[in-house]
Structures are given as C-alpha cells and as structure tokens.
Write a protein that holds these residues in place. Structure first.
Motif, PDB file in Angstrom:
ATOM      1  N   ARG A 178       0.830  -1.209   0.000  1.00 19.04           N
ATOM      2  CA  ARG A 178       0.000   0.000   0.000  1.00 19.04           C
ATOM      3  C   ARG A 178       0.863   1.258   0.000  1.00 19.04           C
ATOM      4  NH1 ARG A 178      -4.937  -1.385   4.306  1.00 19.04           N
ATOM      5  NH2 ARG A 178      -6.107  -2.766   2.895  1.00 19.04           N
ATOM      6  N   PRO A 218     -13.679  12.060  -8.736  1.00 20.10           N
ATOM      7  CA  PRO A 218     -12.764  12.037  -7.582  1.00 20.10           C
ATOM      8  C   PRO A 218     -11.345  11.722  -8.071  1.00 20.10           C
ATOM      9  CG  PRO A 218     -13.989   9.993  -7.701  1.00 20.10           C
ATOM     10  CD  PRO A 218     -14.534  10.879  -8.797  1.00 20.10           C
ATOM     11  N   ASP A 221      -8.598   9.967  -5.869  1.00 18.86           N
ATOM     12  CA  ASP A 221      -8.897   8.565  -5.608  1.00 18.86           C
ATOM     13  C   ASP A 221      -8.660   7.711  -6.847  1.00 18.86           C
ATOM     14  OD1 ASP A 221      -9.627   9.022  -2.972  1.00 18.86           O
ATOM     15  OD2 ASP A 221     -11.707   9.435  -3.487  1.00 18.86           O
ATOM     16  N   PRO A 323      -7.623  -0.860  -0.309  1.00 22.54           N
ATOM     17  CA  PRO A 323      -8.558  -0.443   0.750  1.00 22.54           C
ATOM     18  C   PRO A 323      -9.967  -0.228   0.210  1.00 22.54           C
ATOM     19  CG  PRO A 323      -6.530   0.850   0.816  1.00 22.54           C
ATOM     20  CD  PRO A 323      -6.512   0.086  -0.474  1.00 22.54           C
ATOM     21  N   PHE A 324     -10.926  -0.342   1.103  1.00 23.30           N
ATOM     22  CA  PHE A 324     -12.337  -0.221   0.717  1.00 23.30           C
ATOM     23  C   PHE A 324     -12.628   1.106   0.028  1.00 23.30           C
ATOM     24  CE2 PHE A 324     -16.565   1.431   1.798  1.00 23.30           C
ATOM     25  CZ  PHE A 324     -17.354   0.501   1.135  1.00 23.30           C
ATOM     26  N   GLU A 325     -12.108   2.201   0.572  1.00 26.05           N
ATOM     27  CA  GLU A 325     -12.429   3.511   0.003  1.00 26.05           C
ATOM     28  C   GLU A 325     -11.953   3.630  -1.439  1.00 26.05           C
ATOM     29  OE1 GLU A 325     -14.379   5.879   1.111  1.00 26.05           O
ATOM     30  OE2 GLU A 325     -14.819   4.547   2.782  1.00 26.05           O
ATOM     31  N   THR A 326     -10.804   3.005  -1.756  1.00 22.89           N
ATOM     32  CA  THR A 326     -10.316   3.045  -3.136  1.00 22.89           C
ATOM     33  C   THR A 326     -11.184   2.177  -4.027  1.00 22.89           C
ATOM     34  OG1 THR A 326      -8.061   3.390  -2.347  1.00 22.89           O
ATOM     35  CG2 THR A 326      -8.307   2.617  -4.616  1.00 22.89           C
ATOM     36  N   ARG A 327     -11.556   0.991  -3.548  1.00 18.74           N
ATOM     37  CA  ARG A 327     -12.410   0.104  -4.336  1.00 18.74           C
ATOM     38  C   ARG A 327     -13.771   0.750  -4.578  1.00 18.74           C
ATOM     39  NH1 ARG A 327     -13.673  -3.849  -1.175  1.00 18.74           N
ATOM     40  NH2 ARG A 327     -12.237  -3.691   0.568  1.00 18.74           N
ATOM     41  N   LYS A 328     -14.273   1.441  -3.570  1.00 22.07           N
ATOM     42  CA  LYS A 328     -15.582   2.084  -3.687  1.00 22.07           C
ATOM     43  C   LYS A 328     -15.583   3.115  -4.808  1.00 22.07           C
ATOM     44  CE  LYS A 328     -18.876   4.774  -0.909  1.00 22.07           C
ATOM     45  NZ  LYS A 328     -19.107   5.386   0.428  1.00 22.07           N
ATOM     46  N   THR A 329     -14.481   3.819  -4.979  1.00 22.33           N
ATOM     47  CA  THR A 329     -14.387   4.853  -6.007  1.00 22.33           C
ATOM     48  C   THR A 329     -14.641   4.296  -7.393  1.00 22.33           C
ATOM     49  OG1 THR A 329     -12.772   6.034  -4.659  1.00 22.33           O
ATOM     50  CG2 THR A 329     -12.873   6.618  -6.990  1.00 22.33           C
TER      51      THR A 329
END
Length: 578
Positions: A178, A218, A221, A323-329
């Motif tokens: 990461r 975004p 991201d 990470p979840f936040e990156t996948r969510k993007t």
C-alpha cells in the motif's frame, strides 16, 4: 498538448534521520550484536556489480548478512527495495545469505543529544525487516518490533542459527504494498479526469455505472486506483516469472531506461492471456523523472517474494491489498468472505458444476465457488493442475463492467493454486445486462458501445452515440484480437448485484435496460432498482434445474416495485434459503 515539469523531492517532503543519530544507533546495534557473539563490522565498503556501496553493518558467523540501519519506519518500502536491488540481487557475487533493515521510530527524526539517543534507543520500539534469498523458499518477508536490544536478540538468532522456517508477515506485506501504491500516486498527479475516464472504462461507465458528473470526478482517488493497478501488475508478473522463468523473464531494474519499459515485460503475458491483469497501461503514464523510485519499487516487490507464500495467504494479499475507500471509487466491491462461502456451499453440490457471476466485482464469489468445487473434488480424488486449469478456464465465468474489478478478480482466481500455471482466466469486461446465452464475447474487452435500436435513436443522440460506433463493437484494451468466450447456460448463478436505487439510474440508461429485458415486461416495474435487472439476467442464464444464489436487499421481500420479482420466483423457482 500539456507540458509539465517533474521534480523528485522526497527528501524534502519526509524528514531524514540526522546523520549523528544514524551513526550512533548503528554503533549501538553493532555493540549489542558483538555481545551476542555475532562478528559485526560497521560502515563496510563493498564493491558490487551495481557499483560501490557502504553497508551499515556487515555480519558473519552462521552466514553473511548485511544490515541497513538508516531508514525511518515510514520508509519501509525504500529500505526493502534498496537491500534487494543493491545486495540480494547479487548475492552469488557477494557471497551473502540475506539482509535486514532496521527502521527508526519517528521520534528519532529530530536532532537529539547523544545521551537522548542512548535513552530513546532503550525505550522506543524499532522494527526489523528480514529479506532472504529467493531460493530460501521457507524463509519469508518478516517484520519484528522491539527495543534496540530486542532487535539485536532477534538478529543474532537469525545470523548465528538461521531458522529453517520464517513465517510471512502478511499484514506488513500488505502495508508495504500500500505504501508503494501511495508513493506511485505522486507520479500520476498530472493525469486528468479524461485520461482516468479512459483508463477505467470510458464515459458510459462513469455516467451510468459510477454516476459521476463530468468535471466532478474524484481525481485523487482514481489516481490511487491507477497506482494499485500497476502494483497488482508488478506483483502478479513477479509470481508468473518465478513459476515460469523460461517464459517470463524477471524484471531487471537496471535494464529499465524508462517507466514504459515495464510494458515490454507485460506484453509477453498478453501473448498468453491474462488480459484482465495486464491490458491497462499505467506504466507509460509515469514521468521519466520517477524512474529511480520505480526501480526501488520493483525491488521491493521482488524482496517480498510473494511466490513463497501459500495459495490461501497469497489470495489474502490480493483480496485485502486495496482499501475499501479506493475500491468504492471504482465500484470494485467485495462480497463478505463468510457470506460468499455460505452462498457457494449452499448452492454448489457438484465439483463439475458450471458457475457464473455476471456482476463479479473483485471475484469473491468466484473464489468461494472455486474453493467449494475443489473441496467436493478432493473427496473423490487428488486435485491436479488439470483440475485447476479446468476450473479457471472453463467452469467458472466472471463478467463485470469495471476493468479495475476484473483485474482483481483475475488475479484472485488464477492464484488460488499458485503452484499451477494456467494460460487464461475466464473473466470478461462487459455490460452483462445486454448479454444472452449463445453470445460470444472476448475474454477481456472494453465496455461494449451500446448497440442502440432504431426506436432508441433519440436516446442514442442524448448520450452522444454515433452511427459509426455500431461498427466498432468492442473496444479492445490490448489492441489485439481477444480470445472469445461462448456464453451458455449455467448450473449455478452466484451474484451480489449492484444495489443502485432506481432514482439514481439515469433515465436514458433505464430505457436501455427496459429494452434489453422486454421479455420480462410482465415482471418489470417503473421503479425497479438496478439489482432487479440482474435477477432477470440470472433467470436468462440459469439451466433448467439449476440454482441461483444471490445477495439481495431485504426490501425485495416487501416493497411494491419488487412485486414482479417475487412473482417470477413464485412461478418458476423453489426458494430453498433466505
């Protein structure tokens, strides 16, 4: 044309360990090692094939080991990459058995008096990273934390009586990778929203699936997601190069003259398949000025030696890395592991079952299906390479509209049994809502341009569709003809479809969906959520006597807009589990 100037200024952005502190810690560590009967010399100059290097501590006894003790804890990836590129790569020439990096806590990055350094060395926690030779297949990348004396105890143990097995530090492997991705993001800061749009599937995906308005992407991201794509490629290629060295040459950092040279290595894999992993060209977007850091990153991944790690743990790395936040993007969602395993075990009762996930995301349900099929098979016979190839090349199908998600799914699925090599993986990038049994699609392709019917010409005009686009069909991500997948019907449909609410589906895309599923007009509702169309899609692809196992919102059981879905299930299915 956009011009930009690149500055490498990492030393300015991150405070260095003061030279006096560094030298004192090195001297203290050498003294501690000598007390433990390790023959240790400080500040030894070595001639290596890459040039002259100064080693902080040169140790001998149970073998020859080098210690670098000049990095902050935040620079773990740099420390590991340096040891790999400067020493481990030339271990035969240098006669060494491994290397260690001692990482300083942040408190030591400020100027301190000698007595303060000595006191803090006893009180603060340092970290030690082990980097063993590639052929030491039972000794892995490992991180130890402790005071300087505790670190010396561990070092002495490794140097004097090298253990036959060192457990991999999975958490630290993921953290290090990461860190590499975040460092890569700096090199991608020049990418615009339009360039990122092209990389992640085009305007159709951004507007209709991700639901981003043009100019409001975004960007930061998405740059990070691009960096993770390249980290995935480097990690996956390294494993391939170790499994098939005669076919895939290991990346040599010294031979990289520009970041885009990585594509020369990746192109060899594209000749075989794995387009879901290697079709996305991130390396050519990295400026020339970032080449030194990129070489260190390649060394970092080689030092981690992911090929030594067993199948389940290697799969864990690919599963947990982003990470979840990156996948969510980029809509690359994971199904909860326990939920995925439960669905697979309830729905798959034969090891030769054909299983499809038509919204596969990052591949969690496909991995669960693989594991269930393998368990059923091993009750009857030994699992072989041929079984692995059949599973990933024929029995399991994954389709997702997001290239980023397909990239992760392909990595996860093909590495379920990393001791075996397969030429391809049955993953496609497509808007699956337009597909029917009997269709043929490339095993990896860009999102297909909507083939809009005549009565939808008004919609086509609204979304910017051009008549000549209908002749283009597929946008190939590799620039080469892709291997085709012929779609049939399947014994099991496993899926966790997108839960997008109907009011968030663009009006023109809603019309396209209703047209695609017009044979289900008796079950359609004007306020049906996106997941409902995937239930119709599942019905379209399921064999008679097959099973659907879906993750659905609880409201499907009660709200009026899902009345048609309940009617479909009541008329054509026997509900086994809720």
């Amino acid at each position: 044309m956009v011009n930009f100037i690149w500055f490498t200024c990492s030393s300015y952005l991150t405070p260095m360990i003061p030279r006096g502190t560094e030298n004192m810690i090195t001297a203290l560590l050498r003294e501690e090692l000598e007390r433990r009967s390790v023959k240790a010399q400080a500040f030894v100059s070595l001639n290596t094939p890459a040039g002259r290097r100064e080693v902080d501590i040169y140790c001998r006894d149970g073998g020859v080991y080098l210690i670098e003790a000049k990095f902050r804890e935040a620079d773990l990836w740099k420390a590991v990459g340096k040891i790999q590129n400067d020493y481990i790569r030339y271990h035969r020439d240098l006669g060494i058995n491994g290397g260690f990096a001692v990482l300083y806590p942040e408190e030591l990055s400020r100027p301190l008096r000698p007595e303060e350094v000595r006191r803090l060395a006893r009180e603060l926690k340092f970290k030690m990273v082990t980097v063993f030779l590639p052929e030491d297949v039972r000794r892995n990348f490992h991180v130890v934390e402790g005071s300087l004396e505790e670190i010396a105890d561990k070092l002495a143990k490794y140097i004097l009586t090298p253990p036959s097995y060192v457990e991999p530090s999975i958490e630290w492997i993921i953290r290090t990778l990461r860190d590499v991705a975040h460092a890569l993001t700096v090199s991608l800061r020049h990418l615009t929203g339009r360039q990122l749009e092209d990389l992640f599937g085009g305007r159709h995906v951004f507007r209709n699936i991700l639901q981003y308005e043009e100019g409001k992407y975004p960007v930061e991201d998405l740059r990070l997601a691009s960096a993770y794509l390249l980290v995935n490629q480097l990690l996956f290629y390294h494993v391939l190069s170790k499994r098939r060295p005669e076919q895939f040459e290991e990346i040599d950092p010294d031979r990289l003259r520009a970041p885009r040279d990585l594509s020369k290595y990746f192109s060899r894999v594209l000749d075989v398949n794995y387009r879901a992993v290697f079709s996305y060209d991130v390396s050519s977007m990295i400026p020339q000025g970032f080449l030194p850091e990129l070489k260190v990153m390649v060394g970092t991944i080689q030092a981690i030696s992911p090929e030594k790690i067993g199948g389940d743990l290697l799969g864990t790395i690919f599963h947990d890395l982003i990470p979840f936040e990156t996948r969510k993007t980029v809509a690359a969602f994971y199904t909860n592991v326990l939920a995925a395993e439960l669905l697979a075990w309830l729905s798959i009762d034969k090891h030769d079952a054909k299983v499809a996930d038509l919204a596969c995301g990052s591949g969690g349900l496909l991995v669960a299906a693989y594991r269930r099929k393998k368990w059923l098979l091993t009750r009857e016979k030994e699992f072989t390479e041929e079984d692995h190839k059949r599973f990933v090349e024929e029995d399991l199908l994954g389709i997702d509209i997001m290239p980023f998600a397909a990239n992760i799914a392909a990595c996860q699925l093909s590495l379920q049994s990393p001791e075996y090599f397969t030429d391809k993986v049955n993953i496609a990038v497509w808007d699956s809502t337009e597909l029917k049994p009997g269709d043929r699609i490339p095993s990896i392709a860009g999102v297909k341009i909507l083939k809009v019917q005549t009565k939808l010409e008004e919609i086509a005009s609204e979304i910017g569709f051009k008549p000549e686009d209908a002749e283009k069909g597929v946008v190939s991500l590799s620039g080469e003809a892709s291997e085709e997948i012929k779609l049939g019907k399947y014994d099991v449909i496993l899926m966790n479809p997108p839960f997008t609410r109907q009011e968030r589906i663009p009006r023109y895309y809603k019309s396209v969906l209703n047209e695609r599923f017009r044979e289900y007009e008796d079950y359609l509702h004007g306020q049906l959520g996106y997941f409902g169309y995937f239930m119709f899609l599942s019905d379209r692809f399921i064999k008679k006597g097959g099973r659907m196992a879906l993750v659905l919102p609880a409201t499907v059981l009660r709200i009026r807009s899902c009345e048609g879905l309940r009617k479909l299930l009541a008329e054509h299915y026997h509900v086994e589990h809720i």
